[in-house]
Design an enzyme around this catalytic site. Structure first.
Site, PDB file in Angstrom:
ATOM      1  CD  GLU A 103      -2.826   0.990   2.517  1.00 46.07           C
ATOM      2  OE1 GLU A 103      -3.323   2.017   3.004  1.00 46.07           O
ATOM      3  OE2 GLU A 103      -3.054  -0.157   2.969  1.00 46.07           O
ATOM      4  CG  ASP A 105      -1.623   4.702   2.858  1.00 47.09           C
ATOM      5  OD1 ASP A 105      -2.273   4.151   1.977  1.00 47.09           O
ATOM      6  OD2 ASP A 105      -1.392   4.186   3.971  1.00 47.09           O
ATOM      7  CD  GLU A 107      -3.595   7.968   6.181  1.00 53.88           C
ATOM      8  OE1 GLU A 107      -4.459   7.099   6.382  1.00 53.88           O
ATOM      9  OE2 GLU A 107      -2.635   8.174   6.953  1.00 53.88           O
TER      10      GLU A 107
END
Length: 308
Positions: A103, A105, A107
């Site tokens: 993953e 990310d 954010e």
């Protein structure tokens, strides 16, 4: 930290370009060509080429790409929640499935009015995360659209903001460190309430009197290797399909030698970001990691190309 789906994608074919990330021939696509809602369809707002996701005290919203990808570049242009956005998170990420997933990310952590907007990045490899870095953006991301991208191949993963590298995760398998190169990933995006941790460590809660909170998207781009959603092919076959080691001998743009390391200019940009805008790096968090994670030692010596 928990998170809810987010993002976008498109298969642009296998395009050859010779220079840097921005040189890849891409075209923006409409949302429906690449994505589909994953939850809270009634919190989607379509205005021409713009897509807006809404968060209120009933629900957030999220979407997911129709395809999965391995190697290439994924970009979205995003305008973040204006005003008092404390407690909210707008996420843009790529992820494979299962407990041993990979993953990447972005954010975007909400703030109280007047504070700088911060973005947290994370990398999971084989289900292991807790590799957060956080920086304050050098512009106001609520006033205009800015581009956020992932570039990845078998040698490195790069997080880019307006084509400026803000994080690099290099392949150090030769030192026994796993690298995310063997799982096709979907593209996701979402907006959701995370006031238990998002703003000042959870001390500032979401003020629902300011709802709805709106994140606005446009210009979805994916120039990457599309993989079958359901495939009987082995991991090795998928990696070969999406790399220049494939049996057909094609040279894919993301496998060009100059894209295996940062250019001198990109290295200087990354150093500037780290020196001027980074506010948290897990590699420096001795409370969480009394012994520095082994990849941190090696990432402090980033390889660069001699000329930009």
């Amino acid at each position: 930290m928990s998170r809810v789906p987010l993002l976008l994608g498109l298969f642009m074919g296998f395009v050859f370009v010779g220079v840097a990330f921005a040189a890849a021939a891409t075209a923006t696509a409409k949302f429906d060509e690449l994505f589909q809602p994953s939850w809270a369809l009634d919190h989607f707002i379509h205005e021409g080429d713009l897509l807006k996701l809404k968060l209120d005290n009933y629900s957030g919203a999220g979407f997911v790409s129709k395809s999965k990808y391995m190697f290439g570049k994924v970009t979205v242009q995003l305008k973040l929640v204006e005003g008092d956005s404390a407690g909210t998170v707008t996420a843009f990420y790529m992820s494979s499935e299962g407990p041993n997933h990979n993953e990447f990310d972005f954010e975007f952590l909400g703030n109280t009015t007047g504070e700088p907007y911060s973005v947290q990045t994370n990398v999971y490899v084989n289900g292991v995360g807790n590799r957060e870095q956080r920086l304050n953006l050098w512009f106001d991301p609520t006033k205009d659209f800015h581009s956020y991208s992932f570039f990845w191949n078998q040698r490195q993963v790069i997080f880019l903001v307006d084509e400026t590298p803000i994080r690099v995760h290099t392949n150090m398998e030769h030192k026994g460190i796993p690298f995310p190169k063997d799982q096709a990933m979907g593209v996701y995006s979402s907006i959701w309430n995370a006031d238990d941790w998002a703003t000042q460590g959870g001390r500032v809660k979401t003020d629902w009197s300011h709802a709805p909170f709106i994140a606005t998207y446009k210009a979805f781009e994916i120039n990457a290797c599309e993989c079958p959603t359901v495939s009987s092919k082995s991991v090795e076959d998928l990696v070969k399909r999406c790399s220049s080691s494939s049996s057909d001998g094609k040279k894919y743009w993301w496998d060009e030698p100059n894209l295996g390391v940062l250019s001198l200019h990109q290295s200087h940009q990354l150093m500037w970001v780290r020196a001027k805008h980074m506010v948290y790096d897990y590699c420096s968090d001795t409370a969480r990691f009394p012994v520095m994670p082994v990849e941190c030692v090696h990432h402090s010596h980033t390889k660069v190309v001699g000329k930009n």
